[in-house]
Design a protein around this motif. Structure first.
Motif, PDB file in Angstrom:
ATOM      1  N   PHE A 248      -3.759   3.634   4.882  1.00  0.00           N
ATOM      2  CA  PHE A 248      -3.873   2.196   5.085  1.00  0.00           C
ATOM      3  C   PHE A 248      -2.501   1.569   5.324  1.00  0.00           C
ATOM      4  O   PHE A 248      -2.349   0.665   6.151  1.00  0.00           O
ATOM      5  CB  PHE A 248      -4.541   1.541   3.876  1.00  0.00           C
ATOM      6  N   SER A 249      -1.485   2.038   4.600  1.00  0.00           N
ATOM      7  CA  SER A 249      -0.140   1.492   4.792  1.00  0.00           C
ATOM      8  C   SER A 249       0.369   1.785   6.196  1.00  0.00           C
ATOM      9  O   SER A 249       1.033   0.946   6.814  1.00  0.00           O
ATOM     10  CB  SER A 249       0.815   2.066   3.744  1.00  0.00           C
ATOM     11  N   LEU A 250       0.049   2.963   6.735  1.00  0.00           N
ATOM     12  CA  LEU A 250       0.466   3.300   8.095  1.00  0.00           C
ATOM     13  C   LEU A 250      -0.245   2.427   9.124  1.00  0.00           C
ATOM     14  O   LEU A 250       0.353   2.016  10.123  1.00  0.00           O
ATOM     15  CB  LEU A 250       0.194   4.787   8.374  1.00  0.00           C
ATOM     16  N   VAL A 251      -1.528   2.131   8.874  1.00  0.00           N
ATOM     17  CA  VAL A 251      -2.283   1.296   9.806  1.00  0.00           C
ATOM     18  C   VAL A 251      -1.710  -0.112   9.871  1.00  0.00           C
ATOM     19  O   VAL A 251      -1.474  -0.672  10.950  1.00  0.00           O
ATOM     20  CB  VAL A 251      -3.777   1.260   9.411  1.00  0.00           C
ATOM     21  N   VAL A 252      -1.463  -0.722   8.695  1.00  0.00           N
ATOM     22  CA  VAL A 252      -0.951  -2.091   8.705  1.00  0.00           C
ATOM     23  C   VAL A 252       0.512  -2.130   9.152  1.00  0.00           C
ATOM     24  O   VAL A 252       0.974  -3.146   9.694  1.00  0.00           O
ATOM     25  CB  VAL A 252      -1.116  -2.747   7.319  1.00  0.00           C
ATOM     26  N   ALA A 253       1.261  -1.032   8.940  1.00  0.00           N
ATOM     27  CA  ALA A 253       2.620  -0.973   9.469  1.00  0.00           C
ATOM     28  C   ALA A 253       2.592  -0.966  10.989  1.00  0.00           C
ATOM     29  O   ALA A 253       3.404  -1.634  11.649  1.00  0.00           O
ATOM     30  CB  ALA A 253       3.340   0.271   8.945  1.00  0.00           C
ATOM     31  N   LEU A 254       1.639  -0.226  11.563  1.00  0.00           N
ATOM     32  CA  LEU A 254       1.470  -0.224  13.016  1.00  0.00           C
ATOM     33  C   LEU A 254       1.100  -1.620  13.503  1.00  0.00           C
ATOM     34  O   LEU A 254       1.588  -2.089  14.543  1.00  0.00           O
ATOM     35  CB  LEU A 254       0.395   0.792  13.414  1.00  0.00           C
ATOM     36  N   GLN A 255       0.232  -2.304  12.753  1.00  0.00           N
ATOM     37  CA  GLN A 255      -0.137  -3.666  13.111  1.00  0.00           C
ATOM     38  C   GLN A 255       1.080  -4.585  13.079  1.00  0.00           C
ATOM     39  O   GLN A 255       1.254  -5.448  13.951  1.00  0.00           O
ATOM     40  CB  GLN A 255      -1.203  -4.189  12.137  1.00  0.00           C
TER      41      GLN A 255
ATOM     42  N   TRP B  54       0.823  -1.212   0.000  1.00  0.00           N
ATOM     43  CA  TRP B  54       0.000   0.000   0.000  1.00  0.00           C
ATOM     44  C   TRP B  54       0.855   1.259   0.000  1.00  0.00           C
ATOM     45  O   TRP B  54       0.495   2.271  -0.617  1.00  0.00           O
ATOM     46  CB  TRP B  54      -0.947  -0.005   1.200  1.00  0.00           C
ATOM     47  N   LEU B  55       2.001   1.225   0.707  1.00  0.00           N
ATOM     48  CA  LEU B  55       2.896   2.383   0.700  1.00  0.00           C
ATOM     49  C   LEU B  55       3.478   2.608  -0.693  1.00  0.00           C
ATOM     50  O   LEU B  55       3.578   3.746  -1.159  1.00  0.00           O
ATOM     51  CB  LEU B  55       4.022   2.172   1.715  1.00  0.00           C
ATOM     52  N   ALA B  56       3.831   1.517  -1.385  1.00  0.00           N
ATOM     53  CA  ALA B  56       4.371   1.651  -2.744  1.00  0.00           C
ATOM     54  C   ALA B  56       3.338   2.234  -3.693  1.00  0.00           C
ATOM     55  O   ALA B  56       3.652   3.045  -4.566  1.00  0.00           O
ATOM     56  CB  ALA B  56       4.843   0.287  -3.240  1.00  0.00           C
ATOM     57  N   ILE B  57       2.071   1.815  -3.529  1.00  0.00           N
ATOM     58  CA  ILE B  57       1.015   2.362  -4.376  1.00  0.00           C
ATOM     59  C   ILE B  57       0.790   3.839  -4.073  1.00  0.00           C
ATOM     60  O   ILE B  57       0.554   4.656  -4.972  1.00  0.00           O
ATOM     61  CB  ILE B  57      -0.293   1.562  -4.180  1.00  0.00           C
ATOM     62  N   ALA B  58       0.890   4.209  -2.788  1.00  0.00           N
ATOM     63  CA  ALA B  58       0.638   5.595  -2.397  1.00  0.00           C
ATOM     64  C   ALA B  58       1.667   6.555  -2.977  1.00  0.00           C
ATOM     65  O   ALA B  58       1.339   7.683  -3.341  1.00  0.00           O
ATOM     66  CB  ALA B  58       0.630   5.707  -0.867  1.00  0.00           C
ATOM     67  N   ILE B  59       2.926   6.112  -3.068  1.00  0.00           N
ATOM     68  CA  ILE B  59       3.979   7.008  -3.554  1.00  0.00           C
ATOM     69  C   ILE B  59       4.292   6.804  -5.029  1.00  0.00           C
ATOM     70  O   ILE B  59       5.121   7.517  -5.588  1.00  0.00           O
ATOM     71  CB  ILE B  59       5.275   6.808  -2.743  1.00  0.00           C
ATOM     72  N   SER B  60       3.614   5.837  -5.677  1.00  0.00           N
ATOM     73  CA  SER B  60       3.874   5.585  -7.094  1.00  0.00           C
ATOM     74  C   SER B  60       3.083   6.560  -7.948  1.00  0.00           C
ATOM     75  O   SER B  60       2.122   7.181  -7.480  1.00  0.00           O
ATOM     76  CB  SER B  60       3.484   4.150  -7.447  1.00  0.00           C
ATOM     77  N   PRO B  61       3.450   6.723  -9.213  1.00  0.00           N
ATOM     78  CA  PRO B  61       2.691   7.598 -10.112  1.00  0.00           C
ATOM     79  C   PRO B  61       1.260   7.135 -10.252  1.00  0.00           C
ATOM     80  O   PRO B  61       0.933   5.965 -10.054  1.00  0.00           O
ATOM     81  CB  PRO B  61       3.447   7.492 -11.442  1.00  0.00           C
ATOM     82  N   SER B  62       0.391   8.061 -10.624  1.00  0.00           N
ATOM     83  CA  SER B  62      -1.039   7.747 -10.719  1.00  0.00           C
ATOM     84  C   SER B  62      -1.365   6.837 -11.886  1.00  0.00           C
ATOM     85  O   SER B  62      -2.413   6.205 -11.902  1.00  0.00           O
ATOM     86  CB  SER B  62      -1.854   9.045 -10.845  1.00  0.00           C
ATOM     87  N   SER B  63      -0.500   6.770 -12.895  1.00  0.00           N
ATOM     88  CA  SER B  63      -0.779   5.918 -14.046  1.00  0.00           C
ATOM     89  C   SER B  63      -0.638   4.458 -13.679  1.00  0.00           C
ATOM     90  O   SER B  63       0.220   4.074 -12.885  1.00  0.00           O
ATOM     91  CB  SER B  63       0.184   6.255 -15.198  1.00  0.00           C
ATOM     92  N   ILE B  64      -1.476   3.617 -14.249  1.00  0.00           N
ATOM     93  CA  ILE B  64      -1.471   2.190 -13.973  1.00  0.00           C
ATOM     94  C   ILE B  64      -0.405   1.517 -14.818  1.00  0.00           C
ATOM     95  O   ILE B  64      -0.298   1.765 -16.020  1.00  0.00           O
ATOM     96  CB  ILE B  64      -2.849   1.576 -14.267  1.00  0.00           C
TER      97      ILE B  64
END
Length: 336
Positions: free
Chosen positions: A88-95, A35-45
């Motif tokens: 979401f990436s921060l939440v699961v990282a905390l988990q 999820w962190l990689a998706i958050a910081i990746s470019p918007s293009s698929i």
């Protein structure tokens, strides 16, 4: 009563062990990373973005815990996609960090030396050496993996091309879940005495038949007969979506009869991991098929051909359905 307390204590001890802390940690780590990689990746698929997303599915498949869907839906309506992925990436990282920081000894529960990763793994390997178990699980996983799923393409076709309201798709999912509940009742009353091979093969053929029905839907056959698109989507699309999971009930019953005593949980966990991997492969094949037949956001002329190929691939596992035992002699399993 005293015996019941002992069983309950042993169950709680079995649940909170390193054997289960490790899967939770791996799941949290994979999801946080993806999820962190998706958050910081470019918007293009891209293929990389899809691969990272599938990594999050793999992490979720290790355990059955899921972040509350309703909260995500509410959060997504008030934030951008990148913000949602970052949160979401921060939440699961905390988990993840919380999970690896908890020690079993701090819980004050009695230890059970008979439970551990090595013992569970050895029991799983012993069970998988049985041909009837290994062949059955292989067939079941391949029955999903060889089918190039076009669910995402079909969803886009219905919502963007046919302009069907998303609420209609929600109703179709409700209809599908209702049929899942009804399927359990029907199987228990009328179908559990049927040979597992025949029943699972019949479900596989039914899935292929409904995929051909989707071909007629895309070509406008039902629309010409006076059936509204929304009615077809609610009934047939919802039913087809859950029909893929109808095989689970008779197959898990069969597997419970085949596996040795005390190994049922490990076998079922291995089965679900194999099916999760099969769905990942199936998703990749679906993307490749949609690209090959040149389906785009404005051109769905090849969708009917793709659905025909999908239905044909669904029938392929029937040719090696002999991997599934015809009947299983039931054994009375003693309870300690």
């Amino acid at each position: 009563m005293h015996g019941t307390r002992i069983v309950n204590i042993q169950c709680r001890t079995a649940i909170i062990t390193p054997a289960l802390f490790i899967p939770f940690s791996i799941k949290a780590f994979l999801q946080a990373l993806s999820w962190l990689a998706i958050a910081i990746s470019p918007s293009s698929i891209s293929v990389f973005t899809i691969s990272i997303y599938l990594l999050s599915i793999l992490g979720a498949s290790i355990t059955e815990e899921e972040f509350p869907t309703t909260f995500l839906a509410a959060f997504s309506s008030a934030a951008s996609p990148q913000s949602m992925f970052m949160f979401f990436s921060l939440v699961v990282a905390l988990q993840f960090f919380t999970t690896i920081s908890v020690r079993e000894s701090s819980l004050g529960l009695p230890r059970n030396p008979s439970i551990g990763i090595k013992k569970q793994l050895s029991e799983l390997l012993v069970a998988l050496r049985k041909p009837e178990i290994a062949y059955s699980i292989s067939w079941f996983a391949l029955s999903y993996a060889v089918v190039p799923l076009l669910n995402g393409t079909m969803f886009f076709y219905q919502t963007q091309y046919l302009k069907i309201d998303s609420s209609v798709l929600g109703i179709s999912k409700v209809f599908g879940q209702a049929t899942m509940l009804l399927w359990g009742v029907i199987y228990n009353r009328y179908l559990k005495s049927i040979s597992p091979r025949k029943l699972i093969s019949a479900i596989q053929v039914t899935i292929a038949f409904l995929m051909i029905s989707d071909v007629l839907f895309v070509r406008g056959f039902y629309r010409q007969m006076g059936v509204p698109d929304t009615l077809y989507v609610v009934i047939f699309s919802g039913f087809l979506e859950v029909l893929f999971f109808f095989k689970f009930l008779p197959f898990t019953v069969l597997l419970a009869q085949l596996c040795p005593q005390g190994c049922e949980g490990s076998i079922m966990a291995f089965l679900m991991s194999a099916v999760a991997l099969a769905f990942i492969v199936s998703g990749y094949l679906g993307v490749a098929l949609a690209s090959y037949i040149k389906i785009t956001g404005s051109d769905f002329s090849g969708l009917s051909l793709g659905l025909v190929i999908q239905a044909s691939c669904t029938l392929l596992p029937i040719f090696w359905s002999s991997c599934i035992p015809e009947y299983v002699k039931t054994k009375d399993k003693r309870k300690d």
